[in-house]
Scaffold this motif. Structure first.
Motif, mmCIF file in Angstrom:
data_model
loop_
_atom_site.group_PDB
_atom_site.id
_atom_site.type_symbol
_atom_site.label_atom_id
_atom_site.label_comp_id
_atom_site.label_asym_id
_atom_site.label_seq_id
_atom_site.Cartn_x
_atom_site.Cartn_y
_atom_site.Cartn_z
ATOM 1 N N LYS A 71 -56.930 -12.516 -6.653
ATOM 2 C CA LYS A 71 -57.140 -13.936 -6.340
ATOM 3 C C LYS A 71 -57.386 -14.801 -7.577
ATOM 4 O O LYS A 71 -57.196 -16.017 -7.522
ATOM 5 N N GLU B 281 -51.845 -17.477 -6.394
ATOM 6 C CA GLU B 281 -52.132 -18.407 -5.299
ATOM 7 C C GLU B 281 -51.770 -17.717 -3.984
ATOM 8 O O GLU B 281 -50.632 -17.257 -3.806
ATOM 9 N N GLU C 227 -52.070 -17.552 0.404
ATOM 10 C CA GLU C 227 -52.244 -18.295 1.654
ATOM 11 C C GLU C 227 -52.826 -17.368 2.707
ATOM 12 O O GLU C 227 -52.209 -16.354 3.050
ATOM 13 N N LEU D 112 -51.249 -18.835 -9.985
ATOM 14 C CA LEU D 112 -52.077 -20.020 -10.119
ATOM 15 C C LEU D 112 -51.492 -20.894 -11.223
ATOM 16 O O LEU D 112 -50.839 -20.388 -12.153
#
Length: 430
Positions: A369, A373, A375, A397
């Motif tokens: 994490k 990125e 979901e 990210l």
């Protein structure tokens, strides 16, 4: 190396026996022709020249038929009979055992045994023993049938030359055999390494078994083709296998580049594991990077096929991290495999995945994490198992994404990955 393959055969295309026949027939043919210069000083040199030239040319013809026409197997006995005829003729026309002709019987038998594929060893040995014994018996009882030397000097020169010649021939034969055996050994080792990881292959060769090993943290990647049957029905068998081969070859390449170990393919399904057989801290990130590359490759191929008016597959892909056991079981057609709840969970993540996406468990999410990125999908119900919390990896990210291609890592990510700093604590990274 290329010129050797040109004359003697390529190990990738020609069997060991074929290459050996090419080599032995070529070497013997050339040596017999060269041997002409060693008999010119003898009284009956003319018949000896004819024997050397005739047998040499005949062996070169057999070399040509073997190398170009690939009919070496049927030439085994013609080649051996040519050698036996040559040796028996030289025995009677070149001083018999006094001239050192018996030395040739050893490399002759070695040649016969080198090329013996699918022939009876007992029969070959019997023929050569009978042949050698017959020559000695005939010489013993009919010494007048064997040509003699005018002087002792001629006898010593001829016997010494024959002895030296046989030493050279034997050395060449040993070199040929050892070199070809080394080539075959490398081929076998390469094949073994295509089946098993190198440390496992080494253990299997040394111990003749592999002790199963438990890994506390390994990442299992599963994927399969969505709508495989529907599209496959429109393809013939050759096209289908060709497409799968192309896809899985690329998957194999990507697995190697991300340090994953390919475990197996089952039909249209593909399985790989990170963190085995060499444990590491990077396996969760490696598996996600590999999964993203899998999906990018399949998306590119789908676009290419669409331009040609053809359908192409998408893949579902799931990754889970946790403990598992890896090892080799059985003795026939053995394979390196993994077992444990981590493997089963990864399979469920794949079957519950979304086409074109990288579906990961909460355990994987916790390890990635800080760099990717993701979901959240919440808890997803799966068959015969408690609901599993899942995430879709959408990319890197912003601070780690390439400006031109957000699906690719930037130089900062690569630098941190290579230095190992990416896997330190969040405080250390910042």
């Amino acid at each position: 190396m290329k010129w050797i393959y040109l004359f003697l055969g390529d190990p990738k295309k020609h069997s060991l026996e074929h290459r050996l026949f090419n080599t032995v027939s070529l070497v013997n043919g050339l040596l017999n022709l060269i041997g002409v210069f060693g008999v010119l000083y003898l009284e009956n040199y003319l018949i000896l020249v004819i024997l050397n030239v005739g047998s040499g040319l005949l062996m070169l013809v057999m070399y040509y038929l073997s190398r170009v026409k690939s009919i070496y197997f049927s030439l085994y006995w013609p080649f051996n009979l040519t050698i036996l005829f040559y040796l028996s003729s030289m025995w009677f026309f070149n001083g018999g055992s006094l001239g050192g002709n018996h030395y040739y019987l050893i490399p002759a038998l070695v040649i016969a045994l080198i090329l013996i594929r699918n022939h009876n060893v007992f029969v070959v040995y019997s023929i050569y023993i009978f042949f050698a014994a017959s020559l000695y018996i005939i010489e013993f009882y009919h010494r007048d049938w064997v040509s003699s030397y005018e002087t002792d000097l001629d006898r010593y020169l001829d016997a010494g030359g024959n002895y030296l010649f046989v030493q050279i021939l034997t050395g060449i034969l040993i070199f040929i055999l050892s070199r070809n055996l080394n080539v075959e050994r490398k081929k076998s080792e390469s094949l073994l390494l295509n089946i098993l990881p190198e440390p496992i292959a080494e253990e299997l060769k040394k111990e003749a078994r592999v002790i199963p090993k438990r890994y506390e943290s390994a990442s299992v990647l599963f994927c399969d083709m969505a709508g495989f049957t529907k599209i496959a029905e429109k393809m013939n068998a050759e096209e289908l296998v060709g497409e799968l081969d192309t896809i899985f070859r690329e998957f194999d390449r990507l697995c190697k580049s991300y340090h994953l170990e390919k475990i197996k393919t089952i039909g249209d399904a593909y399985m790989a594991v990170g963190g085995i057989p060499t444990e590491n801290q990077t396996n969760a990130v490696d598996s996600v990077l590999c999964g993203i590359s899998f999906q990018s490759y399949m998306a590119e191929q789908k676009e290419i096929h669409a331009l040609r008016g053809r359908e192409f597959w998408e893949i579902r892909l799931g990754i889970h991290v946790g403990p598992l056991v890896a090892g080799v079981v059985g003795i026939d057609k053995f394979a390196y495999d993994v077992w444990g709840d981590t493997v089963n969970t990864a399979s469920r993540l794949e079957s519950s995945g979304v086409t074109g996406e990288v579906n990961v468990s909460a355990q994987v999410y916790e390890e990635i994490k800080s760099y990717f990125e993701c979901e959240p999908r919440g808890f997803v119900s799966i068959k015969n198992k408690a609901d599993i919390e899942m995430y879709l990896v959408k990319g890197f990210l912003p601070e780690y994404a390439d400006v031109l291609n957000p699906k690719q890592p930037n130089s900062l990510f690569k630098r941190l990955y290579e230095s190992g700093a990416l896997f330190a604590s969040s405080e250390e990274v910042e």
